[in-house]
Design a protein around this motif. Structure first.
Motif, PDB file in Angstrom:
ATOM      1  N   GLY A   1       2.659  13.304   0.534  1.00 56.20           N
ATOM      2  CA  GLY A   1       2.637  11.860   0.313  1.00 56.20           C
ATOM      3  C   GLY A   1       1.330  11.232   0.748  1.00 56.20           C
ATOM      4  O   GLY A   1       0.788  10.354   0.055  1.00 56.20           O
TER       5      GLY A   1
ATOM      6  N   GLN B   1      -1.272  12.247  -1.826  1.00 57.35           N
ATOM      7  CA  GLN B   1      -1.063  11.551  -3.101  1.00 57.35           C
ATOM      8  C   GLN B   1      -1.523  10.101  -3.037  1.00 57.35           C
ATOM      9  O   GLN B   1      -2.046   9.555  -4.021  1.00 57.35           O
ATOM     10  N   ASP B   2      -1.342   9.457  -1.889  1.00 56.12           N
ATOM     11  CA  ASP B   2      -1.819   8.076  -1.734  1.00 56.12           C
ATOM     12  C   ASP B   2      -3.324   7.998  -1.962  1.00 56.12           C
ATOM     13  O   ASP B   2      -3.829   7.070  -2.607  1.00 56.12           O
ATOM     14  N   GLN B   3      -4.051   8.977  -1.427  1.00 55.43           N
ATOM     15  CA  GLN B   3      -5.504   8.963  -1.565  1.00 55.43           C
ATOM     16  C   GLN B   3      -5.953   9.414  -2.955  1.00 55.43           C
ATOM     17  O   GLN B   3      -6.969   8.925  -3.473  1.00 55.43           O
TER      18      GLN B   3
ATOM     19  N   SER C   1      -4.285   8.675  -5.653  1.00 53.14           N
ATOM     20  CA  SER C   1      -4.071   7.457  -6.453  1.00 53.14           C
ATOM     21  C   SER C   1      -5.170   6.434  -6.211  1.00 53.14           C
ATOM     22  O   SER C   1      -5.669   5.804  -7.155  1.00 53.14           O
ATOM     23  N   ALA C   2      -5.553   6.241  -4.940  1.00 56.16           N
ATOM     24  CA  ALA C   2      -6.616   5.281  -4.630  1.00 56.16           C
ATOM     25  C   ALA C   2      -7.924   5.691  -5.292  1.00 56.16           C
ATOM     26  O   ALA C   2      -8.642   4.852  -5.860  1.00 56.16           O
TER      27      ALA C   2
ATOM     28  N   ARG D   1      -6.178   3.998   8.206  1.00 56.33           N
ATOM     29  CA  ARG D   1      -6.692   4.243   6.867  1.00 56.33           C
ATOM     30  C   ARG D   1      -7.971   3.440   6.652  1.00 56.33           C
ATOM     31  O   ARG D   1      -8.122   2.342   7.157  1.00 56.33           O
TER      32      ARG D   1
END
Length: 483
Positions: free
Chosen positions: A137, A140-142, A144-145, A181
């Motif tokens: 997770g 995946q956040d990074q 997507s960013a 972050r």
């Protein structure tokens, strides 16, 4: 006259002692006593010098530079044998390196401190999901960013992905370390990472100090150490120490840790003599740099190879879309059904050789290896680049062919002689995270875009001279086109 005779006698004694101590030592280049190969080494691209001598002296040879005996290995079995020994895990010691806390932390420490810190770090990284799906997770956040905030808005335009990619990868390890972050355009993060790059450019300063240790007594402004230490202080003062201070105000010393810094503070509470503030700072620095630098560089090579080999990119796209489709991002659970993707990543690591000779090990005692005697205190260099370019191990080694890691049925064929993360007791502590990052970033990019170089540009796969330990491609722009 007497002085000249005395000098001659001393030199003869040095030669006799050197020859006597060289009994049963590996072959290798011989130079003048004391100086040896100190002025023959390319210190920016050591792998080039090591590879040249390897062609002459074979898969195990000995040389000397900067007062250090160096044994260079380019046979995979010899590397595995050497690094399986408990007495080959030390690192080089130096008063200069201690100025940068390199006698502490994870990467450059030795002995009991290193053993306890590595066990401690591996245990807690696994608890935070290293190599498990709960880490996915965060990655995946990074992904997507990076894809949504940097690449997608510039579809069809020539762009540099370097800075945004570095921040995205740094965010992953920094999230594990501190729960914080960065934004994809965070200037503070870039300043910290740029300071590491600038320290790496001061190779000449460190070479001079290793050649002439007496210079350590000179004022730092005369040797250039003041600039190096000022650059080193930037991440300490602007990122790492403030993070420790903030955690110290809120940590529950007996509760569930939120991240790696909490774990360090809890361990410091139990073992204050071992887990000093200096040791914590260096441990954080080691995780941070190791966590973003080599992975970012490997991804840059991967995108470079995709742009240079459109047929490889088309096959990769077909596999990703056949498994994950177009509606959801690829997941780690898809990986067993994407053998060509894994083969592409393996070939990228083989050809790129991001860490061409790893970090030198130092022997704690004399031992036998490959029929030769390796002396106590010698540096052992695993020349991984030579292994990965060995024609006996990889047919046409300079050709980029992911198919070499697939069998006749198209299934993945792992290779024991591919060792991009090194091997043994000091192999890369973040290997599982890096593998997950490489897979998810590459598959997300080829699922949504077709990558190419700008019209009229062709990369020659040359290597930047700006870093010493890492081979990174010279700068390039790429164009991402919607599928």
């Amino acid at each position: 006259m007497l002085a000249a005779v005395a000098v001659f006698v001393v030199l003869m004694l040095v030669v006799i002692i050197y020859t006597r101590n060289s009994k049963n030592r590996p072959p290798g280049p011989r130079g003048l006593p004391l100086i040896q190969q100190s002025f023959s080494m390319n210190y920016v691209r050591k792998e080039e010098t090591f590879t040249k001598w390897r062609k002459q002296y074979g898969p195990i040879y000995q040389c000397s530079a900067l007062g250090q005996t160096i044994v260079v290995l380019s046979d995979p079995d010899l590397i595995r044998e050497a690094f399986s020994r408990p007495f080959t895990a030390n690192r080089q010691e130096s008063n200069v390196l201690k100025l940068f806390y390199a006698d502490n932390g994870i990467i450059f420490s030795s002995g009991e401190l290193w053993q306890q810190t590595r066990r401690f770090t591996l245990f807690h990284l696994r608890n935070f999901g290293m190599g498990r799906t709960q880490l996915e997770g965060l990655i995946q956040d990074q992904v997507s960013a990076f894809v949504d905030d940097l690449v997608a808005p510039n579809v069809g335009k020539a762009m540099s992905i370097d800075k945004g990619l570095r921040i995205a990868i740094a965010n992953i390890i920094w999230g594990v370390v501190s729960s914080e972050r960065f934004t994809i355009h965070d200037t503070r993060a870039l300043e910290v990472m740029d300071s590491f790059d600038e320290v790496g450019k001061l190779t000449g300063v460190f070479i001079l100090l290793f050649l002439f240790p007496v210079l350590e007594r000179f004022p730092a402004r005369l040797t250039g150490l003041d600039k190096a230490y000022k650059l080193f202080s930037i991440p300490m003062d602007k990122l790492f120490q403030p993070a420790i201070d903030e955690h110290a105000r809120t940590v529950d010393l007996n509760g569930e840790p939120r991240d790696y810094i909490d774990c360090l503070l809890q361990e410091q509470h139990r073992s204050p003599d071992l887990f000093t503030n200096r040791h914590m700072l260096r441990s954080i620095l080691d995780l941070f740099v190791a966590g973003y630098d080599t992975t970012t560089t490997t991804l840059r090579w991967a995108f470079c190879f995709l742009c240079s080999h459109p047929e490889v990119q088309r096959r990769l796209q077909a596999e990703v879309r056949a498994v994950a489709g177009d509606e959801r991002p690829p997941q780690l659970a898809d990986r067993p059904r994407m053998p060509y993707t894994d083969a592409f990543l393996m070939e990228t690591q083989r050809v790129a050789n991001v860490a061409p000779y790893g970090i030198e090990h130092v022997t704690a005692e004399e031992f036998q290896l490959g029929g030769f005697t390796v002396p106590q205190g010698a540096q052992i260099v695993p020349l991984l680049q030579a292994v990965h370019q060995d024609e006996a191990l990889f047919a046409e080694p300079l050709e980029f062919r992911p198919e070499r890691f697939l069998d006749a049925e198209g299934k993945l064929k792992p290779s024991r002689v591919l060792m991009p993360f090194s091997v043994g007791k000091r192999s890369c502590i973040g290997e599982a995270m890096a593998r997950a990052e490489l897979f998810l970033f590459v598959t997300a990019m080829v699922q949504r875009f077709t990558l190419r170089f700008p019209d009229g540009f062709r990369h020659d796969f040359s290597v930047s001279e700006s870093k010493v330990l890492i081979r990174e491609p010279t700068p390039f722009l790429l164009v991402a086109e919607s599928k």
